[in-house]
Design an enzyme around this catalytic site. Structure first.
Site, mmCIF file in Angstrom:
data_model
loop_
_atom_site.group_PDB
_atom_site.id
_atom_site.type_symbol
_atom_site.label_atom_id
_atom_site.label_comp_id
_atom_site.label_asym_id
_atom_site.label_seq_id
_atom_site.Cartn_x
_atom_site.Cartn_y
_atom_site.Cartn_z
ATOM 1 N N LYS A 14 0.824 -1.221 0.000
ATOM 2 C CA LYS A 14 0.000 0.000 0.000
ATOM 3 C C LYS A 14 0.855 1.266 0.000
ATOM 4 O O LYS A 14 0.676 2.147 -0.839
ATOM 5 C CB LYS A 14 -0.925 0.034 1.236
ATOM 6 C CG LYS A 14 -1.896 -1.113 1.337
ATOM 7 C CD LYS A 14 -2.849 -0.929 2.518
ATOM 8 C CE LYS A 14 -2.188 -0.961 3.883
ATOM 9 N NZ LYS A 14 -1.703 -2.288 4.320
ATOM 10 N N ARG A 89 -9.952 0.629 8.413
ATOM 11 C CA ARG A 89 -9.585 -0.734 8.785
ATOM 12 C C ARG A 89 -10.679 -1.422 9.585
ATOM 13 O O ARG A 89 -10.549 -2.617 9.882
ATOM 14 C CB ARG A 89 -8.313 -0.708 9.645
ATOM 15 C CG ARG A 89 -7.022 -0.771 8.840
ATOM 16 C CD ARG A 89 -5.874 -0.478 9.775
ATOM 17 N NE ARG A 89 -4.734 -1.322 9.540
ATOM 18 C CZ ARG A 89 -3.593 -0.875 8.964
ATOM 19 N NH1 ARG A 89 -3.496 0.352 8.552
ATOM 20 N NH2 ARG A 89 -2.594 -1.676 8.811
ATOM 21 N N ARG A 123 11.869 -5.869 5.145
ATOM 22 C CA ARG A 123 11.590 -4.467 4.828
ATOM 23 C C ARG A 123 12.464 -3.524 5.662
ATOM 24 O O ARG A 123 12.697 -3.748 6.842
ATOM 25 C CB ARG A 123 10.107 -4.176 5.121
ATOM 26 C CG ARG A 123 9.749 -2.714 4.979
ATOM 27 C CD ARG A 123 8.274 -2.510 4.839
ATOM 28 N NE ARG A 123 7.547 -2.696 6.085
ATOM 29 C CZ ARG A 123 6.229 -2.544 6.185
ATOM 30 N NH1 ARG A 123 5.500 -2.233 5.131
ATOM 31 N NH2 ARG A 123 5.637 -2.731 7.346
ATOM 32 N N ARG A 156 11.124 -1.526 11.072
ATOM 33 C CA ARG A 156 9.996 -1.173 11.940
ATOM 34 C C ARG A 156 9.883 -2.175 13.077
ATOM 35 O O ARG A 156 10.037 -3.373 12.873
ATOM 36 C CB ARG A 156 8.708 -1.190 11.121
ATOM 37 C CG ARG A 156 8.206 0.201 10.792
ATOM 38 C CD ARG A 156 7.120 0.165 9.775
ATOM 39 N NE ARG A 156 5.953 -0.582 10.230
ATOM 40 C CZ ARG A 156 4.808 -0.631 9.553
ATOM 41 N NH1 ARG A 156 4.698 0.014 8.395
ATOM 42 N NH2 ARG A 156 3.785 -1.319 9.990
ATOM 43 N N ARG A 167 -0.714 -9.022 12.984
ATOM 44 C CA ARG A 167 -1.253 -8.016 12.061
ATOM 45 C C ARG A 167 -2.036 -8.660 10.930
ATOM 46 O O ARG A 167 -3.066 -8.141 10.517
ATOM 47 C CB ARG A 167 -0.118 -7.145 11.511
ATOM 48 C CG ARG A 167 0.347 -6.080 12.514
ATOM 49 C CD ARG A 167 1.751 -5.605 12.248
ATOM 50 N NE ARG A 167 1.922 -5.006 10.947
ATOM 51 C CZ ARG A 167 3.076 -4.982 10.268
ATOM 52 N NH1 ARG A 167 4.160 -5.537 10.783
ATOM 53 N NH2 ARG A 167 3.143 -4.419 9.098
#
Ligand code: ADP
Ligand code: ZN
Length: 218
Positions: A14, A89, A123, A156, A167
């Protein structure tokens, strides 16, 4: 002027695609996750509260999220469109959004779980400008340094195996039902599938852009 929601599981891309579509479409991006990370940096009572949820992979309560959304909308120049990344969400958030504005289309990113897990664990993000990298397939030219601004890259704190798992669970339980909500309301969809780990972002962005053109939104 076009108002879009970019929707998909954590790690579906996203943020990566929204930041590129921003230039192509001339819109603003509202990324609630980024806003929350900024709020957490300031060590305030609100920041500490938001942090508690984020580090567990849980959703920040709707009342806080909605307040943040309203503040972000107030900053968008009149006549400019937007892409919402990470909002809505929950059903409550979608309903609240409908009271504030109209949504022209939902960009739905369909990505299998194994790709999501691979991507999130490798990431890295620029501390300075927020650019997103991946140590496997979207590598920075110099190790751990941002190509764009030479800022330091970091991982992160919610990109750890346990929190990633949570998540994904939260996404499937609380967010995925929203697809049905938008389908029932006849909001047009641009659906793009990613089935390989190494598809360059540009290819996906082009596909999204074509979908928007077909809807006469780009
Ligand atoms: P991802 O989509 O990869 O999980 P985000 O940066 O969008 O990453 O979100 C990170 C975290 O921020 C979420 O796990 C959640 O705790 C919080 N968050 C972001 N957007 C929302 C939202 N709309 N409602 C509630 N919590 C949110
Ligand atoms: Zn940078």
């Amino acid at each position: 002027m076009v108002n879009l929601v970019i929707f998909g599981a954590p790690g579906s891309g996203k943020g990566t695609y929204a930041s590129r579509l921003k230039e192509k479409l001339g819109v603003e991006v509202i990324a609630t996750g980024d806003i929350f990370r900024e709020i957490v940096k300031e060590d305030t009572p609100l920041g500490r509260k938001v942090k508690e949820y984020m580090e567990k992979g849980l959703l920040v309560p709707d009342t806080i999220t909605l307040e943040v959304l309203k503040q972000s909308f107030a900053k968008i120049p009149k006549g400019k469109g937007f892409i919402l990344d990470g909002y809505p969400r929950t059903m409550e958030q979608a309903k609240a959004l409908d009271e504030i504005t109209r949504i022209d289309a939902v960009i739905h990113l369909i990505v299998p779980d194994w790709i999501i897990i691979e991507r999130l664990s490798s990431r890295r993000i620029c501390k300075n400008c927020g650019a997103i990298y991946n140590l496997l397939y979207l590598k920075p030219k110099n190790d751990m340094i941002c190509d764009k601004c030479s800022g330091k890259l970091y991982q992160r704190s919610d990109d750890t195996p346990e929190v990633i798992k949570k998540r994904i669970e939260v996404y499937e339980k609380q967010s995925q039902p929203l697809l049905q909500y938008y389908k029932e309301r006849k909001v047009p969809f641009v659906e793009v599938k990613c089935e390989k780990l190494d598809v360059p972002p540009e290819v996906m962005v082009e596909e999204i852009f074509d979908g928007l053109k077909k809807l006469k939104l780009a």
